[in-house]
Design an enzyme around this catalytic site. Sequence first.
Site, PDB file in Angstrom:
ATOM      1  N   ASP A  45      28.135  15.877  65.198  1.00 27.05           N
ATOM      2  CA  ASP A  45      28.686  16.115  63.868  1.00 27.05           C
ATOM      3  C   ASP A  45      28.514  14.868  63.004  1.00 27.05           C
ATOM      4  OD1 ASP A  45      29.480  18.670  64.514  1.00 27.05           O
ATOM      5  OD2 ASP A  45      31.541  18.107  65.007  1.00 27.05           O
ATOM      6  N   ASP A  99      38.981  18.949  63.109  1.00 31.44           N
ATOM      7  CA  ASP A  99      38.770  17.501  63.111  1.00 31.44           C
ATOM      8  C   ASP A  99      39.316  16.904  61.825  1.00 31.44           C
ATOM      9  OD1 ASP A  99      36.898  18.005  61.119  1.00 31.44           O
ATOM     10  OD2 ASP A  99      35.160  17.655  62.402  1.00 31.44           O
TER      11      ASP A  99
END
Length: 316
Positions: free
Chosen positions: A51, A93
């Site tokens: 990511d 997140d």
Amino acid sequence: MDRTGIRTDLGDVLEGVLVVHKEAGWTSHDVVAKVRSLLRGSKVGHAGTLDPSATGVLPILVGRATRIAEYLIDWDKEYHAVMRLGETTDTQDATGQVLSRVDPGAITEDMLQAVITRFRGVQQQLPPMYSAVKVGGQPLYKAARAGRTVDRAERSIAIHQLEIVAVHGRDVALRIVCSKGTYIRTLCTDIGQALGVGGHLYALERRRVGPLSIEQAVTIDQVASHLTMGTLTRQFMSLDQLLVQLPAVVVNAEQAQRVLNGSPIFPMGVGQLPPAHSTVSVRLKDEAGQLLAIGTHDASGVGSIRIRKVLSLLSH
């Protein structure tokens, strides 16, 4: 110049795997595009997406190494993660919108240890909506950005090691060794839910992918510097090193020519293979130690080896 890798002034082919230390803010595609531009259009790919907010090991495949990605994707991975308790987000997140806040002050380290134990081993994990997993041919993140939730199937994953490294208030540092396909942000979310206070992934660093460790990793700036100094060749792992987990079969000169033409062979070298009762992938090498190809040996059949991928520069 080889059609898949560039040559230095010394004649070395710049290809294999570069272990890049991805910085925060870069997508995996950004890193690939930058390396491709530095290597003047060489064929470049990556093994194992990170990511944009995550940092650490990103294997970059250059030249013929792009042909062997399928043999690298099963490698396990090691992460250092920081889980923030008491907050849930829509992306699982720290980049997402906060959905709920709970004071996690009542959570003790003993409670943490007890819950974390339940997340070790083989288990089922539901891929997050903000992910590239495709359902009905469309990535889940497109539906998530449109505000839709899509039904998706759980996946089998394995958490080989899960340890608490440190606890600082609501933040818990974890060391995780896991199988491919594991979402660390989902793991943190699930642990937070099991504790009854919620949680999300606050920070993530990938420390290792298979045998490729962060100690070997170079930043994009260092890649550019090594290229300028003519020392980038030293940073590459060769195809033979990357495929070392595959049994090696040495072939003679006549068989080598058949291998380079993609023809099946019946090598005497199959005696070098460990006993097996099914099809196994093997490295085919000539008598000088040059890696020629990857083949498939049917141990339960007539003993032939079919050529799956010719890798030698001699074949071009």
